[in-house]
Design an enzyme around this catalytic site. Sequence first.
Site, PDB file in Angstrom:
ATOM      1  CG  HIS A 130      -1.845  -1.116   1.307  1.00 28.63           C
ATOM      2  ND1 HIS A 130      -2.999  -1.176   0.573  1.00 28.63           N
ATOM      3  CD2 HIS A 130      -1.787  -2.248   2.029  1.00 28.63           C
ATOM      4  CE1 HIS A 130      -3.628  -2.312   0.855  1.00 28.63           C
ATOM      5  NE2 HIS A 130      -2.916  -2.978   1.724  1.00 28.63           N
ATOM      6  CE  LYS A 131       4.720   2.149   5.598  1.00 29.32           C
ATOM      7  NZ  LYS A 131       6.029   1.979   6.259  1.00 29.32           N
ATOM      8  NE  ARG A 188       3.781   6.055   4.103  1.00 26.33           N
ATOM      9  CZ  ARG A 188       2.612   5.709   4.650  1.00 26.33           C
ATOM     10  NH1 ARG A 188       1.489   5.881   4.006  1.00 26.33           N
ATOM     11  NH2 ARG A 188       2.580   5.168   5.845  1.00 26.33           N
ATOM     12  N   GLY A 205      -4.008  -0.063   7.374  1.00 24.05           N
ATOM     13  CA  GLY A 205      -3.624   0.194   8.758  1.00 24.05           C
ATOM     14  C   GLY A 205      -4.761   0.819   9.563  1.00 24.05           C
ATOM     15  CG  ASP A 254       9.148   3.275  11.613  1.00 21.36           C
ATOM     16  OD1 ASP A 254       8.318   2.441  11.195  1.00 21.36           O
ATOM     17  OD2 ASP A 254       9.546   3.275  12.782  1.00 21.36           O
ATOM     18  CB  THR A 255       4.196   5.638   9.594  1.00 21.80           C
ATOM     19  OG1 THR A 255       4.682   6.175   8.374  1.00 21.80           O
ATOM     20  CG2 THR A 255       2.907   6.350   9.980  1.00 21.80           C
TER      21      THR A 255
HETATM   22  P1  ITT Z   1       7.331  -1.368   6.390  1.00 21.13           P
HETATM   23  O1  ITT Z   1       7.627  -2.611   5.646  1.00 21.13           O
HETATM   24  O2  ITT Z   1       7.530  -0.147   5.518  1.00 21.13           O
HETATM   25  O3  ITT Z   1       8.019  -1.247   7.737  1.00 21.13           O
HETATM   26  P2  ITT Z   1       4.852  -1.413   7.964  1.00 21.13           P
HETATM   27  O4  ITT Z   1       3.474  -1.833   7.557  1.00 21.13           O
HETATM   28  O5  ITT Z   1       5.532  -2.159   9.075  1.00 21.13           O
HETATM   29  O6  ITT Z   1       5.720  -1.400   6.641  1.00 21.13           O
HETATM   30  P3  ITT Z   1       5.227   1.084   9.504  1.00 21.13           P
HETATM   31  O7  ITT Z   1       6.123   0.384  10.453  1.00 21.13           O
HETATM   32  O8  ITT Z   1       5.717   2.352   8.929  1.00 21.13           O
HETATM   33  O9  ITT Z   1       4.758   0.120   8.293  1.00 21.13           O
HETATM   34  O10 ITT Z   1       3.818   1.426  10.123  1.00 21.13           O
HETATM   35  C1  ITT Z   1       3.512   1.233  11.455  1.00 21.13           C
HETATM   36  C2  ITT Z   1       2.041   0.937  11.589  1.00 21.13           C
HETATM   37  O11 ITT Z   1       1.302   2.095  11.263  1.00 21.13           O
HETATM   38  C3  ITT Z   1       1.497  -0.202  10.729  1.00 21.13           C
HETATM   39  O12 ITT Z   1       0.573  -0.912  11.531  1.00 21.13           O
HETATM   40  C4  ITT Z   1       0.777   0.463   9.610  1.00 21.13           C
HETATM   41  O13 ITT Z   1      -0.350  -0.275   9.194  1.00 21.13           O
HETATM   42  C5  ITT Z   1       0.352   1.787  10.262  1.00 21.13           C
HETATM   43  N1  ITT Z   1       0.373   2.842   9.259  1.00 21.13           N
HETATM   44  C6  ITT Z   1       1.447   3.321   8.600  1.00 21.13           C
HETATM   45  N2  ITT Z   1       1.077   4.246   7.710  1.00 21.13           N
HETATM   46  C7  ITT Z   1      -0.276   4.350   7.811  1.00 21.13           C
HETATM   47  C8  ITT Z   1      -1.254   5.114   7.135  1.00 21.13           C
HETATM   48  O14 ITT Z   1      -0.930   5.952   6.164  1.00 21.13           O
HETATM   49  N3  ITT Z   1      -2.525   4.968   7.497  1.00 21.13           N
HETATM   50  C9  ITT Z   1      -2.889   4.109   8.466  1.00 21.13           C
HETATM   51  N4  ITT Z   1      -2.039   3.335   9.129  1.00 21.13           N
HETATM   52  C10 ITT Z   1      -0.727   3.451   8.811  1.00 21.13           C
END
Ligand code: ITT
Length: 192
Positions: A12-13, A178, A150, A69-70
């Site tokens: 998705h990202k 993002r 997410g 990282d979010t």
């Molecule tokens: P990576 O492989 O890029 O690490 P990830 O899914 O683990 O992917 P993150 O660690 O950045 O992504 O995200 C931490 C959490 O926040 C994860 O549960 C995501 O689903 C959620 N998240 C990240 N961006 C989001 C968005 O734009 N909207 C809703 N939830 C988000």
Amino acid sequence: MRTIVFATNNRHKLQELRRIAGDSWNILSLEDIGCDDDIPETADTLEGNAIIKARWVKDKYGYDCFADDTGLMVDALGGAPGVYSARYAGPGHDSAANMALLLKNLEGETNRSARFRTVIALAQGSDIRLFEGVVEGEITTVPAGCGGFGYDPVFKPLESSVTFAEMDADAKNAVSHRGRATAALMKYLLNQ
Ligand code: ITT
């Protein structure tokens, strides 16, 4: 077209990023470069995790790379789930379980203010550069919408009457954490 790797396993990202970058950069995924490493996210800050991921790809695979990282920071929970957003309900990245736990922990709470924060680390040569984006909003009492991913169904940005999951991709990118961090990254890359 110049090429750069986005170090994520989250499709998705990747879709969001490719949409924002348009034709300006060829953005490769980890799969595209044959990387199926379980890159550790062991830092206790968003910055630390983004740097680990970007450096991992640069050092091991040689590609210029960026990684994000979010975290979702909820005021009434003292900033949780924050850097641990992906595994709030335990290991396994299950968004439904994470959201359910978040809503449970906020039951009866009137202060629902929260923010998403994204940090992007860009590794080019031996340089590391950081970009950031934040969106303020609130946690709804029930999930709404099926777009995005997410925590999107329970996050309503300020000045919006709908959640991220009820917006189309362009509308979300226009105001999202993002989207803002990526705009800063792209501005930098396009000036090179
Ligand atoms: P990576 O492989 O890029 O690490 P990830 O899914 O683990 O992917 P993150 O660690 O950045 O992504 O995200 C931490 C959490 O926040 C994860 O549960 C995501 O689903 C959620 N998240 C990240 N961006 C989001 C968005 O734009 N909207 C809703 N939830 C988000």
